[in-house]
Design an enzyme around this catalytic site. Sequence first.
Site, PDB file in Angstrom:
ATOM      1  N   HIS A 157       1.035  -0.835   0.272  1.00 26.27           N
ATOM      2  CA  HIS A 157      -0.123   0.014   0.159  1.00 26.27           C
ATOM      3  C   HIS A 157       0.980   1.758  -0.219  1.00 26.27           C
ATOM      4  CE1 HIS A 157      -3.411   2.537   0.384  1.00 26.27           C
ATOM      5  NE2 HIS A 157      -4.265   1.876   1.432  1.00 26.27           N
ATOM      6  N   GLN A 200      -0.589   5.329   0.618  1.00 25.53           N
ATOM      7  CA  GLN A 200      -0.724   5.711   1.977  1.00 25.53           C
ATOM      8  C   GLN A 200       0.602   5.331   2.247  1.00 25.53           C
ATOM      9  OE1 GLN A 200      -3.648   5.666   4.381  1.00 25.53           O
ATOM     10  NE2 GLN A 200      -2.289   6.342   5.300  1.00 25.53           N
TER      11      GLN A 200
END
Length: 308
Positions: free
Chosen positions: A132, A135
């Site tokens: 991710h 993020q």
Amino acid sequence: MTTKTLKHMLTLEELTPVDLDELIHLALEVKRDPAAYGTTLAGKKVALLFEKASTRTRMSFEVGVVELGGYPLFLSGSDLQIGRGEPITDTIQVMSRYVDALMIRTYAHETVETLATSGSIPIINGLTDTHHPCQVLADLLTIEETFGSRQGKALTYIGDGNNMAHSLMLGGALSGMHIRIASPDGYTVDETIYNKAAALAETTGGSVTLYTDPIEATIEADIVYTDVFASMGQEDEAEERLAHFASFQVNDTLMTSARDEAIFLHCLPAHRGEEVTANVIDGPQSLVFDQAENRLHAQKALMITLLA
């Protein structure tokens, strides 16, 4: 490599420490003076493909493209022919003739790798089951804003050895941070990614350490971070996971092990009463909504770097 030659954002491994510094500093500039970048993506079309549900990823990318003067195209996997079996290699070759970049939020990490090798446009990993990166760019921006530097800061991540843990290890290693991952037995991080992050940290003055005791991992931490114990696609395991993670909740007792000025981060959505108590996530040490806002600024910096 410099960010001027960055082609994709799949894992954070595409970056050097200097590249990451450039991205974070650009994000700070974009946040301070968004109007100065209002036409940076003029005429650019960015496809946003979602095979997983989203709040922050969808809103931050759509708003970000618009604020940079570009045009976002929201796409659902169920609405495209890939939902009926068209090979993604065919899909991305078609997309490459229509749009200037693709951000995708999906399941298997192999999907974004195939897209990157089969198309001719930048691919941005909005989330896979393994990584991710977008993020963590926002997380590192939040840490930079709060402390003035990322170098040498100790971040304790408590929970599942999932995509968040993987990207935090890589991003923290690039930043020269000391990353501590505390997970129950059987839920630790991927060994290959850990080895890559640990080797990288040795070159930046940081470290990556694995723990099974969350309190030990939190001693003198500057940042305490957690995520849900059961991610999307793991709903059938939720009850079992809650039992295994019962002693890994971030609460007032655990936070007392961290530094007095420590901050609390969570990528959201949060389940109060499970991985974190309301006292912590809604308390004075929590920066989760500043962190969520920074998704917008960090991703704008990334899109400027890839497309402008």
